[in-house]
Write an enzyme that holds these catalytic residues in place. Sequence first.
Site, PDB file in Angstrom:
ATOM      1  CD  GLU A  88      21.808  41.891  39.508  1.00 19.33           C
ATOM      2  OE1 GLU A  88      22.009  42.932  38.221  1.00 19.33           O
ATOM      3  OE2 GLU A  88      20.763  41.526  40.000  1.00 19.33           O
ATOM      4  CG  ASP A  89      24.426  44.171  43.034  1.00 20.34           C
ATOM      5  OD1 ASP A  89      24.641  44.089  41.846  1.00 20.34           O
ATOM      6  OD2 ASP A  89      23.827  45.416  43.663  1.00 20.34           O
TER       7      ASP A  89
END
Length: 729
Positions: A88-89
């Site tokens: 996600e990051d």
Amino acid sequence: MIDLEAERKEILRYYRRLLRHAKPFLKDNDAKIIKKAFNTSLEAHRDMRRKSGEPYILHPLAVAQIAVEEIGLGTTSIVAALLHDVVEDTDLEVSDIEREFGPSVAKIIEGLTKISGVFDYGTSQQAENFRKMLLTLSDDVRVILIKLADRLHNMRTLGSMPRHKQLKIASETMYLYAPLAHRLGLYTIKSELEDLYLKYTDTDTYKEISRKVQQTRSARNKFIKDFINPIEEELGKYGFTFNIKGRPKSIYSILKKIKKQNITFDEIYDLFAVRIILDVPLENEKAACWQVYSIITDFYQPNPDRLRDWVNTPKANGYESLHTTVMSKSGQWVEVQIRTRRMDEIAERGYAAHWKYKTEGGGSAEGLEQWINKVRDMLENNTANALEFMDEFRKNLFVEEVFVFTPKGELIILPDKSTALDFAFEIHSQIGLHCLGAKVNQKLVPLSYKLKNGDQVEILTSQKQKPNEEWLQYVVTSRARTRIKDALREERKNKTEQGKAMLDARLDYLGVVDNQQNMNRLQAFFNVATLQDLYYRVATGHIDIKNIKEVIFTATSDKSVSMLDLNTFDREVQKIRGVNSDMLVIGETTSNWDYRMSKCCNPIPGDDVFGFQTEDDGIEIHRTNCKRAVELMSNYGNRIIKTKWTEQKELAFLVGIRIKGTDRVGLVNDLTKVISTSLKVNMRSITIDSNDGIFEGNIMVFVNDTSHLDKLIQRMSKVNGILTVERFD
């Protein structure tokens, strides 16, 4: 200046602690894989920091630690927890994870990433998010367990977040994660999540109860010691290997009890439970638990209404234990929980422990497997929007159960408060749809009969019977509601078609053209919102076809509806209550938002409040501990606006105060004197009921703000004969 060397040492300390806890179950290559996952995560989050300023890597490490130490998960879960935010990051993809760490880890990471993915426009983002999370249950329950560990760490470190984020995250936790932890049998985590929710949404109450629990600690420890002494001796005589511990109730459950039973902290008799954990082989478990029960009741008198046997019929989340409440020598009730080491591990660690014992050929996780199958069934057959779905989900899967039997003696487990009609749908949809009534223990009962444990139920059907709207009030299970709604929708569709045919024939007869303008005139004349409604009412006879006459289409119908603008109405009410637009800072400024005080919790200046943006763009002000707050903040986080009071004093707000005390002559006189003279407070109404020398009363008064109210409550408590004084909504 950041001391990078000290940070590096701290990260390594966390990492070594994780390995120490994982060591007992590591196989051949596991340590290497964990190290690789740690290094990948460390590199991916290299320049990232959390809101508190600490290096980001400490978060995945803490989540992995919770997964191992508090949930009891294994290597695959540790790796997934360490990598849970990477996709996600950062630039890493799920395919990279699969290549490096294999399909199991990749699948869990994909499930975790999905949870914070895209949303359907128009549904509540948060509810859609929850729904996606539950869909991942079907793939691998470890996704949910790691998500719970992630949420627990976020709640433990919530102090560094801004206030509005704290409220949103805490409410979301209370709305979904705490019940989910409960349902998966993770009681310790559930209790901590509830306590942390209270800490951030109603800080004063949390501190007050914590203080009282601390104050009573040493007396409690001495009490427990005296209480268990004779039991320990006796268990030793019988040769049991055992461990006894006293466990205080969680702060949230103490508050729940105070509210539910309308009592004070000092009146709660079971502030703690004594837990006896036995070390016995699987085949002797039941007999051993009952033998210990018999030993305890030799010393202390049991309360027969408080015996709970979850050893013979475990709860659906697999919880097994024998609970009894006994009277101690000092006249206090004490809850005693008797269980074996296996049962205790399952109670503390829920699903993961089940799995362990199941694979070792010990106990069975059948109840939980059934529950997860039920969730899958719900997910596959649910056509409702996300918000309705969440509502159904919480109602059905986070409740206690009722155990009932079919005429042939087969056990059926339903949610608590289920009715005979729910039972019918549980057996088969067709039986439910044609259900006339039921026989419970050979006696005829209506469809709405609430089932009790041990009932034997026989359903009576008729082909002529059809569901009606009222049935929705009789059922609590998702399955029954969905089937009834489908049947009603189908019925309505048929009626609508029938009504359209009747209306077309009538218009033909009158020689009126079936066009938009004429339909609008008909809708206006009969005051119905949609054409479908019009057709339906014609078919059901609510609109008599003979009343449709030519005059409707020729005369200019003057049927205008005048409605008081609701916003204006709310503003008028506010004028009377005395709120004006300079009193609240809504959002970042004191801009002139159009707002109203919510009726459900009646906030007054000084209360901890938040703003909620309603559909009509007005702002509704709620107290943060309002009953609806959890639902609003968790489902519509993006519509929450931080709000606080400004320093305005000279306005009066209506608030309710509940008093309890011992009845005496002149007491009401003394009370009203305190209210009207010492603090210049106006009283609107007072009602007092007296019974057997004890009175209870409700007083409605006008105050300026919470500190004014606190002063009033303090002074009223000092009146001779008053036992409790508290605010009510």
